[in-house]
Scaffold this active site. Structure first.
Site, mmCIF file in Angstrom:
data_model
loop_
_atom_site.group_PDB
_atom_site.id
_atom_site.type_symbol
_atom_site.label_atom_id
_atom_site.label_comp_id
_atom_site.label_asym_id
_atom_site.label_seq_id
_atom_site.Cartn_x
_atom_site.Cartn_y
_atom_site.Cartn_z
ATOM 1 N N HIS A 1 0.829 -1.194 0.000
ATOM 2 C CA HIS A 1 0.000 0.000 0.000
ATOM 3 C C HIS A 1 0.871 1.254 0.000
ATOM 4 C CE1 HIS A 1 -3.297 -2.715 1.148
ATOM 5 N NE2 HIS A 1 -4.116 -1.740 0.828
ATOM 6 N N LYS B 1 -0.863 4.809 4.635
ATOM 7 C CA LYS B 1 -1.782 3.874 5.277
ATOM 8 C C LYS B 1 -1.299 3.605 6.696
ATOM 9 C CE LYS B 1 -4.041 -0.616 4.723
ATOM 10 N NZ LYS B 1 -5.375 -0.045 5.023
#
Length: 288
Positions: free
Chosen positions: A177, A181
């Protein structure tokens, strides 16, 4: 002349409140809600300094939407709830939340308290928190949804991984990601592991006594033996890979989200169904 019966009135649009409205996911949700003929934007919540009272459409470059940004979470829910108080069974406003793991539990609980159906896209909720939210939903006789990933392709990957787990004893999961995040591993990756573990079998029986010269380099170890690895880098959006191994072969499943617009069909599907649910559901596959 033959009298014609009046056409049934079209159902009222679904009022949607978006929390995290100025975030990257929140902005996509607002675009999708505004474009959907059966939805209407009823509130925009964001705590970014300097935007209180600003029209959310102007803040996002979408043109004026006549919905002011507010940092008052409970006040916005209260207004949305009162506006549709007479909606009856299957009605009411919907909260779509893409905020932060540290606040999402209270947001979801607050939504139930105000009679607003929560649709939670923020990951990081613990199993005990999910159990508590399910209890709140039951007591309120309301529908809610916690969806780690709104992408249909990811649901298909998870189903394929659960099927493949029957035939392979060795498997590891990697999720990748963007570096903003907050939680690791992702809720999507945890959900994938949980689906694989429903077989009740152990994975990755040890073949050698391992030693990590750098602690954590083998990833997070679950009780089932599955190992989960997390990568965080700018330039990534959301990606997941499940690799299975057996003598002489590997089998790899991978899904790549290239743009956040890929989540919007799943978000709108959940918004349309959540008000008719009998409690809290976890995962998009429960709604397909």
């Amino acid at each position: 002349m033959t009298a014609t019966s009046p056409s049934p009135a079209a159902p009222a649009p679904i009022p949607v409140v978006v929390a995290g409205a100025l975030g990257r996911m929140g902005a996509e949700v607002i675009k999708a809600v505004v474009a959907a003929p059966d939805c209407t934007l009823a509130g925009a919540i964001d705590t970014t300094p300097g935007h209180e009272g600003e029209d959310v459409g102007l803040a996002l470059g979408l043109g004026e939407l006549e919905v002011a940004l507010s940092a008052d979470f409970e006040g916005t829910l209260c207004q949305a709830s009162q506006a549709v108080r007479q909606a009856g069974p299957g009605g009411g406003a919907v909260l779509v939340d893409f905020t932060h793991p540290s606040v999402v539990f209270e947001h979801c609980r607050g939504a139930f308290a105000y009679g607003v159906h929560p649709v939670i896209g923020t990951t990081g909720l613990r199993p005990d928190q999910l159990a508590d939210l399910a209890t709140f939903a039951d007591k309120a006789s309301m529908g809610g949804a916690v969806v780690p990933n709104f992408c249909v392709g990811m649901v298909l990957l998870q189903q394929a991984a659960a099927a493949a787990a029957r035939f392979y004893d060795y498997a590891e999961l990697t999720e990748l990601h963007h570096n903003r995040k907050a939680d690791a591993p992702s809720g999507t990756c945890l959900k994938t592991a949980e689906l694989m573990e429903e077989l009740g079998k152990p994975f990755n029986p040890p073949q050698v006594e391992e030693h990590e010269s750098l602690p954590g380099c083998r990833g997070g170890l679950r009780e089932s033996g599955l190992r989960l690895h997390s990568v965080r880098l700018p330039g990534l959006v959301a990606h997941q890979e499940v690799m299975f191994g057996s003598p002489g072969e590997t089998y790899t499943l991978r899904h790549d989200t290239i743009d956040r617009s890929a989540y919007m069909p799943g978000v709108l599907l959940t918004v349309r169904k959540v008000r008719s649910l009998g409690g809290l559901v976890y995962g998009l596959e429960r709604l397909l």
